[in-house]
Design a protein around this motif. Sequence first.
Motif, short mmCIF file in Angstrom:
data_model
loop_
_atom_site.label_atom_id
_atom_site.label_comp_id
_atom_site.label_asym_id
_atom_site.label_seq_id
_atom_site.Cartn_x
_atom_site.Cartn_y
_atom_site.Cartn_z
N ILE A 145 -14.26 45.72 -7.82
CA ILE A 145 -13.03 45.17 -7.24
C ILE A 145 -12.96 43.67 -7.50
O ILE A 145 -11.88 43.12 -7.79
CB ILE A 145 -12.98 45.48 -5.74
CG1 ILE A 145 -12.84 46.99 -5.52
CG2 ILE A 145 -11.83 44.74 -5.07
CD1 ILE A 145 -12.94 47.41 -4.07
N THR A 146 -14.11 42.98 -7.41
CA THR A 146 -14.13 41.55 -7.72
C THR A 146 -13.68 41.29 -9.15
O THR A 146 -12.87 40.40 -9.41
CB THR A 146 -15.54 40.98 -7.50
OG1 THR A 146 -15.92 41.20 -6.13
CG2 THR A 146 -15.57 39.48 -7.80
N LYS A 183 -8.85 36.58 -11.80
CA LYS A 183 -7.85 36.14 -12.78
C LYS A 183 -8.52 35.21 -13.76
O LYS A 183 -8.51 33.99 -13.61
CB LYS A 183 -6.68 35.44 -12.08
CG LYS A 183 -5.96 36.33 -11.07
CD LYS A 183 -4.87 35.57 -10.35
CE LYS A 183 -4.19 36.44 -9.31
NZ LYS A 183 -3.14 35.70 -8.56
N SER A 184 -9.10 35.79 -14.79
CA SER A 184 -9.86 35.00 -15.75
C SER A 184 -8.97 34.03 -16.51
O SER A 184 -9.43 32.98 -16.97
CB SER A 184 -10.59 35.92 -16.74
OG SER A 184 -9.66 36.81 -17.36
N THR A 195 -16.96 30.32 -0.25
CA THR A 195 -16.19 31.48 0.19
C THR A 195 -15.03 31.75 -0.77
O THR A 195 -14.49 30.83 -1.39
CB THR A 195 -15.65 31.26 1.61
OG1 THR A 195 -14.97 30.00 1.65
CG2 THR A 195 -16.76 31.26 2.62
N ILE A 196 -14.62 33.01 -0.85
CA ILE A 196 -13.59 33.39 -1.81
C ILE A 196 -12.19 33.04 -1.31
O ILE A 196 -11.37 32.50 -2.04
CB ILE A 196 -13.70 34.90 -2.11
CG1 ILE A 196 -15.04 35.20 -2.77
CG2 ILE A 196 -12.56 35.36 -3.01
CD1 ILE A 196 -15.31 36.67 -3.00
N SER A 197 -11.91 33.30 -0.06
CA SER A 197 -10.56 33.07 0.46
C SER A 197 -10.51 32.07 1.61
O SER A 197 -9.50 31.38 1.77
CB SER A 197 -9.95 34.40 0.93
OG SER A 197 -10.75 34.98 1.94
N MET A 198 -11.58 31.99 2.41
CA MET A 198 -11.51 31.14 3.60
C MET A 198 -11.40 29.67 3.24
O MET A 198 -10.72 28.91 3.94
CB MET A 198 -12.74 31.39 4.48
CG MET A 198 -12.67 30.68 5.83
SD MET A 198 -11.14 31.03 6.76
CE MET A 198 -11.24 32.80 6.96
N CYS A 199 -12.06 29.22 2.16
CA CYS A 199 -11.95 27.82 1.77
C CYS A 199 -10.51 27.49 1.36
O CYS A 199 -10.03 26.38 1.62
CB CYS A 199 -12.93 27.49 0.65
SG CYS A 199 -12.58 28.31 -0.93
N VAL A 200 -9.80 28.45 0.76
CA VAL A 200 -8.41 28.23 0.38
C VAL A 200 -7.53 28.15 1.62
O VAL A 200 -6.64 27.29 1.73
CB VAL A 200 -7.93 29.36 -0.56
CG1 VAL A 200 -6.47 29.16 -0.92
CG2 VAL A 200 -8.79 29.40 -1.81
N ALA A 251 -12.48 28.07 -6.15
CA ALA A 251 -13.09 29.27 -5.58
C ALA A 251 -13.31 30.32 -6.66
O ALA A 251 -14.34 31.01 -6.67
CB ALA A 251 -12.19 29.82 -4.47
N THR A 252 -12.36 30.44 -7.58
CA THR A 252 -12.51 31.40 -8.69
C THR A 252 -13.67 31.02 -9.59
O THR A 252 -14.53 31.86 -9.91
CB THR A 252 -11.21 31.47 -9.50
OG1 THR A 252 -10.12 31.79 -8.63
CG2 THR A 252 -11.31 32.51 -10.59
#
Length: 457
Positions: free
Chosen positions: A150-151, A156-157, A214-219, A236-237
């Motif tokens: 899923i990751t 989005k490379s 973090t993947i989403s929390m930092c955003v 994050a990506t």
Amino acid sequence: GIGIRCRSRAERSQRSALPPNAGSSPSPPNFPGSRPPSFSARYTPIIMAQGDRTMEMKERGGSIGVLVDNGSTAGIKTMSPPDPVVEEQQESKNCCQCILEEFWGKRFFLYMLIISIAVAAAYPPAGRKKGPLLPPITVSWVAVVLIFFITGLKLKSAELTKAAAYWRLNVYVICFTYIFIPSTVYILTSILRQTAYNSDIIDGMVVMSCLPTTISMCVILTKTGSGNEAASVFNATVSNFLGIFLTPALLLLLLGQSGSVSIVNIIYKLAARVVAPVAFGQFLRWLLPSIIPWVSRNGKALKRLSEILLLFIVWATFSETFYQGVDAKPEEFGILLAMLIPLHCFYLLFCFTTARISCLGYTRPDIVAVLFCSTQKTVALGIPLISAMYEDSDSIGILSVPLLIYHPMQLVIGSLLVGKLSQWATEDTENETPGEQDIPEGPVSMAWGEAKATQEA
């Protein structure tokens, strides 16, 4: 309701020619079929005039009547007051909906994490390695492979190339994440190894320090704190993409001598369970471009699926730990919490101080993004990596404890800071005047000059 209408000059001149008392509230008009003015109901007229038409509000017997004279016919529309029973049912429904959104929404993972550990402690045999659910297959392979697939599917490379625009910010964050934090934690743990403190908790602190942001929390925190949201998304990506390779390498470097598993087995497990699923997800995005809109539409569902798989890993890990027996004292967990809180605050203060150095050229929104992207550690990548690398270790649950304590702690501290950071980040923007802003060159500067000349004229 109050109706407001702008009158023309002719209407205003006609109204000014009326007698002084002409604008006062008139007596109630006798509409056809209506009761005479002597009726004993409370009557509070609110007049909204439009030409020869008049609208009046009438309150009578707990209901509100709106009498409208449309010039030809007159009618009445009665609006009954809300039923208390219906209001109570609506409030109860709204309360249940709020509870459901709270539990199933923002804090779903945190609440379910506590429940998962509690269930594992209540009945450990259900999730042990030789239990009925076969964790060596369902946890170590199925759950971990699905999470990283899923990751790779959501990664989005193509946007990685856009991160070059924020290269100064990304270099700082990557160095802080993968060099400064692991170095300081390694020095601290080297001192702790000279004491009688639990060695598994010490190894868990090292594992935690080597993880990406973090993947989403930092955003989310960056956006709430009025920071550079685009930079935080790109970083994050990049950070999590590099973490797939850098985190295992750092763990082999720092724990290779003291780890309980061989380097060959770690490389094999990482290649089969981490790198291959991510690469396959990226391959599907390239082979089937039509799958990208589907991933975007179902992003929340895929995220929730990853969280459920992650909770399954946590539950099975702690079930095995409680089944084998926790080789740690309660006061050792208290000491760990007492160390992690000031350690995280030190990282925040050091990052905030160094990011403000003028030679780096960061704006205040950039500093907010740097602050949250550099100091946080992800549990979404950490738990599967720990499960993949140390599944044969009897202390795998203890290795996860520092990360599971650090993760909610960083969210609480970050949530307390976003208000002040947002106010600080927007101070310069609010105080700027158009003449003090940087004017770009080219057609935009010409339009700016024309607008400014028009404004001065």
